[in-house]
Design a protein around this motif. Structure first.
Motif, PDB file in Angstrom:
ATOM      1  N   ALA A 207      -9.849  -3.470  -0.847  1.00 20.80           N
ATOM      2  CA  ALA A 207      -8.663  -2.684  -0.543  1.00 20.80           C
ATOM      3  C   ALA A 207      -7.508  -3.221  -1.371  1.00 20.80           C
ATOM      4  N   ALA A 208      -6.495  -2.382  -1.551  1.00 24.57           N
ATOM      5  CA  ALA A 208      -5.342  -2.765  -2.361  1.00 24.57           C
ATOM      6  C   ALA A 208      -4.050  -2.355  -1.673  1.00 24.57           C
ATOM      7  N   GLY A 209      -3.104  -3.283  -1.635  1.00 22.91           N
ATOM      8  CA  GLY A 209      -1.757  -2.959  -1.179  1.00 22.91           C
ATOM      9  C   GLY A 209      -0.983  -2.361  -2.338  1.00 22.91           C
ATOM     10  N   LEU A 210      -0.540  -1.123  -2.183  1.00 22.24           N
ATOM     11  CA  LEU A 210       0.057  -0.377  -3.285  1.00 22.24           C
ATOM     12  C   LEU A 210       1.335   0.332  -2.855  1.00 22.24           C
ATOM     13  N   VAL A 211       2.036   0.859  -3.839  1.00 24.69           N
ATOM     14  CA  VAL A 211       3.203   1.695  -3.604  1.00 24.69           C
ATOM     15  C   VAL A 211       3.070   2.944  -4.469  1.00 24.69           C
ATOM     16  N   VAL A 212       3.900   3.938  -4.209  1.00 26.81           N
ATOM     17  CA  VAL A 212       3.887   5.132  -5.054  1.00 26.81           C
ATOM     18  C   VAL A 212       4.363   4.764  -6.453  1.00 26.81           C
ATOM     19  N   PRO A 213       3.822   5.376  -7.505  1.00 26.34           N
ATOM     20  CA  PRO A 213       2.829   6.448  -7.509  1.00 26.34           C
ATOM     21  C   PRO A 213       1.385   5.942  -7.529  1.00 26.34           C
ATOM     22  N   PHE A 214       1.189   4.638  -7.394  1.00 23.63           N
ATOM     23  CA  PHE A 214      -0.149   4.058  -7.500  1.00 23.63           C
ATOM     24  C   PHE A 214      -1.034   4.419  -6.311  1.00 23.63           C
ATOM     25  N   LEU A 215      -0.412   4.748  -5.169  1.00 24.31           N
ATOM     26  CA  LEU A 215      -1.192   5.184  -4.015  1.00 24.31           C
ATOM     27  C   LEU A 215      -2.015   6.427  -4.357  1.00 24.31           C
ATOM     28  N   SER A 216      -1.354   7.409  -4.950  1.00 26.00           N
ATOM     29  CA  SER A 216      -2.066   8.648  -5.272  1.00 26.00           C
ATOM     30  C   SER A 216      -3.092   8.412  -6.376  1.00 26.00           C
ATOM     31  N   GLN A 217      -2.793   7.497  -7.306  1.00 27.89           N
ATOM     32  CA  GLN A 217      -3.764   7.187  -8.356  1.00 27.89           C
ATOM     33  C   GLN A 217      -5.038   6.581  -7.765  1.00 27.89           C
ATOM     34  N   ALA A 218      -4.853   5.684  -6.792  1.00 26.55           N
ATOM     35  CA  ALA A 218      -6.007   5.063  -6.151  1.00 26.55           C
ATOM     36  C   ALA A 218      -6.821   6.079  -5.352  1.00 26.55           C
ATOM     37  N   GLU A 219      -6.135   6.981  -4.690  1.00 23.42           N
ATOM     38  CA  GLU A 219      -6.834   8.018  -3.923  1.00 23.42           C
ATOM     39  C   GLU A 219      -7.571   8.968  -4.862  1.00 23.42           C
ATOM     40  N   ASP A 220      -6.945   9.293  -5.992  1.00 26.48           N
ATOM     41  CA  ASP A 220      -7.607  10.160  -6.980  1.00 26.48           C
ATOM     42  C   ASP A 220      -8.863   9.495  -7.529  1.00 26.48           C
ATOM     43  N   GLY A 221      -8.885   8.150  -7.501  1.00 29.04           N
ATOM     44  CA  GLY A 221     -10.050   7.416  -7.988  1.00 29.04           C
ATOM     45  C   GLY A 221     -11.129   7.231  -6.941  1.00 29.04           C
ATOM     46  N   GLY A 222     -10.963   7.838  -5.782  1.00 31.77           N
ATOM     47  CA  GLY A 222     -11.991   7.786  -4.741  1.00 31.77           C
ATOM     48  C   GLY A 222     -11.648   6.932  -3.543  1.00 31.77           C
ATOM     49  N   GLY A 223     -10.487   6.255  -3.568  1.00 35.01           N
ATOM     50  CA  GLY A 223     -10.085   5.440  -2.429  1.00 35.01           C
ATOM     51  C   GLY A 223      -9.519   6.283  -1.295  1.00 35.01           C
ATOM     52  N   LYS A 224      -9.334   5.636  -0.144  1.00 34.09           N
ATOM     53  CA  LYS A 224      -8.777   6.353   1.004  1.00 34.09           C
ATOM     54  C   LYS A 224      -7.642   5.526   1.606  1.00 34.09           C
ATOM     55  N   LEU A 225      -6.539   6.194   1.892  1.00 35.64           N
ATOM     56  CA  LEU A 225      -5.384   5.532   2.500  1.00 35.64           C
ATOM     57  C   LEU A 225      -5.706   5.230   3.959  1.00 35.64           C
ATOM     58  N   VAL A 226      -5.597   3.951   4.340  1.00 36.36           N
ATOM     59  CA  VAL A 226      -5.953   3.568   5.704  1.00 36.36           C
ATOM     60  C   VAL A 226      -4.771   2.983   6.479  1.00 36.36           C
ATOM     61  N   LEU A 227      -3.660   2.713   5.794  1.00 39.66           N
ATOM     62  CA  LEU A 227      -2.567   2.025   6.463  1.00 39.66           C
ATOM     63  C   LEU A 227      -1.261   2.229   5.712  1.00 39.66           C
ATOM     64  N   SER A 228      -0.168   2.458   6.458  1.00 40.20           N
ATOM     65  CA  SER A 228       1.188   2.493   5.899  1.00 40.20           C
ATOM     66  C   SER A 228       1.972   1.379   6.578  1.00 40.20           C
ATOM     67  N   PRO A 229       1.972   0.166   6.000  1.00 39.40           N
ATOM     68  CA  PRO A 229       2.479  -1.006   6.719  1.00 39.40           C
ATOM     69  C   PRO A 229       3.986  -1.138   6.806  1.00 39.40           C
ATOM     70  N   GLY A 230       4.710  -0.492   5.877  1.00 41.35           N
ATOM     71  CA  GLY A 230       6.162  -0.660   5.876  1.00 41.35           C
ATOM     72  C   GLY A 230       6.820  -0.187   7.148  1.00 41.35           C
ATOM     73  N   LEU A 231       6.459   0.997   7.578  1.00 40.92           N
ATOM     74  CA  LEU A 231       7.064   1.565   8.781  1.00 40.92           C
ATOM     75  C   LEU A 231       6.704   0.779  10.029  1.00 40.92           C
ATOM     76  N   GLU A 232       5.557   0.127  10.018  1.00 38.85           N
ATOM     77  CA  GLU A 232       5.156  -0.663  11.181  1.00 38.85           C
ATOM     78  C   GLU A 232       5.953  -1.964  11.268  1.00 38.85           C
ATOM     79  N   PHE A 233       6.448  -2.437  10.119  1.00 38.88           N
ATOM     80  CA  PHE A 233       7.112  -3.735  10.080  1.00 38.88           C
ATOM     81  C   PHE A 233       8.631  -3.634  10.196  1.00 38.88           C
ATOM     82  N   PHE A 234       9.228  -2.722   9.450  1.00 34.62           N
ATOM     83  CA  PHE A 234      10.686  -2.655   9.367  1.00 34.62           C
ATOM     84  C   PHE A 234      11.279  -1.736  10.415  1.00 34.62           C
ATOM     85  N   ASP A 235      12.495  -2.056  10.818  1.00 32.55           N
ATOM     86  CA  ASP A 235      13.261  -1.172  11.689  1.00 32.55           C
ATOM     87  C   ASP A 235      14.038  -0.182  10.831  1.00 32.55           C
TER      88      ASP A 235
END
Length: 335
Positions: A207-235
């Motif tokens: 798995a890879a921790g990524l940001v846009v636009p690399f998220l969509s690049q990874a998904e286009d390569g066959g990966g699947k988004l499983v977590l959005s950690p920023g919103l869970e951490f920050f207020d």
């Protein structure tokens, strides 16, 4: 709304300057031919620099007697080193690298907000998790055959982040712990975003921790988004910030006050003119507007509430990434 804090490679047109001192931030006062004080601002290739460019185009900095000279750096730690060494006057940094720098004795002060979450964003996403992608520009993409479907599944897996102990590792670790996993059992490796995308596709990482636009690049390569950690951490509130050195804040507080006032006006304007901010980001980063618009919608808090930073400090302590007490109030210029 969450801002877009990462983008592609940027370039900036040079400015014609009349130098009345040495070059570089902190090296002597510099002025343009029309008497504006020149300040150098370091940034990583981030979408939120679009707001700063928009403020420049709207004349908000000139009204404060400033001319901005942009300087791209590789990553926030590089920018922190530059501003701490008075090579530049101001620098963009997310809150976690900033806290790490303070903990290591680097003398910095927060001048203004660069990006963050609008009031009510976190509550809205907690009520409807499907909204996360609209607001969070960070995420974890897992290989399709990794067996990873949630944060806890990252335990025992090889996960890439761009820097150890920085924003993505800390936020991912928090999500894993909250889901009942042990982040200490993750095999963290450091890869830049393009390398992480290719390593995910080749099977080098699970798995890879990524940001846009690399998220969509990874998904286009066959990966699947499983977590959005920023919103869970920050207020809600500021996440990315503009900072300066404590030495500049002490030696020339009027320049810092002027920059702070211009940033506040800039963010208020950008928040009300999101499309213009996105276009400015595309211009600075030399990328197409569609790429910018494909990510999460930006948000530009007008100011930094010390409580925004204090909450990050306390969470980092809880996770073991910070060993000392830090008072955020003392770190905000003018507080």
């Amino acid at each position: 709304m969450k801002t877009l804090r990462t983008g592609l490679v940027a370039a900036t047109a040079s400015l014609a300057l009349v130098l009345t001192g040495c070059g570089g931030g902190g090296g002597g006062e510099r002025k343009t031919e029309d008497g504006l004080k020149v300040v150098t601002v370091a940034y990583t290739p981030i979408y939120s620099v679009g707001a700063l460019k928009l403020g420049m185009d709207q004349g908000f900095f000139e009204k404060q007697g400033l001319r901005i000279e942009l300087k791209q750096v590789a990553n926030p730690p590089s920018g922190i080193a530059a501003v701490a060494g008075d090579e530049v006057d101001f620098n963009y940094t997310p809150s976690i690298p900033f806290v790490n720098a303070i903990a290591n004795g680097v003398q910095l002060e927060i001048v203004g907000a660069a990006d963050g979450y609008d009031e009510g964003t976190k509550a809205a996403v907690e009520a409807d998790p499907s909204l996360a992608l609209q607001h969070d520009d960070s995420g974890v993409v897992a290989a399709a055959d990794s067996g990873i479907t949630r944060a806890k599944d990252l335990e025992g897996k090889t996960v890439s982040v761009p820097a150890r102990g920085a924003q993505l590792e800390v936020t991912i670790a928090a999500a894993v712990k909250a889901d009942g996993g042990d982040p200490a059992k993750i095999n963290w490796i450091t890869l830049d975003f393009p390398s992480a995308v290719s390593s995910l596709k080749s099977g080098r990482v699970d798995a890879a921790g990524l940001v846009v636009p690399f998220l969509s690049q990874a998904e286009d390569g066959g990966g699947k988004l499983v977590l959005s950690p920023g919103l869970e951490f920050f207020d809600d509130g500021a996440v990315g910030m503009w900072v300066t050195s404590a030495s500049l804040a002490k030696q020339d507080p009027e320049i810092v006050k002027s920059f702070q006032a211009a940033v506040e006006q800039t963010n208020e304007y950008a928040e009300a003119h999101i499309a213009e901010a996105q276009q400015a980001a595309a211009d600075v980063l030399k990328t197409d507007l569609a790429t910018v618009q494909a990510g999460s919608e930006p948000a530009f808090p007008a100011t930094v509430d010390p409580a925004d930073v204090q909450s990050v400090i306390e969470r980092m302590k809880e996770l073991g990434y910070l060993k000392k007490d830090i008072d955020a109030t003392s770190l905000v210029f003018g507080s």
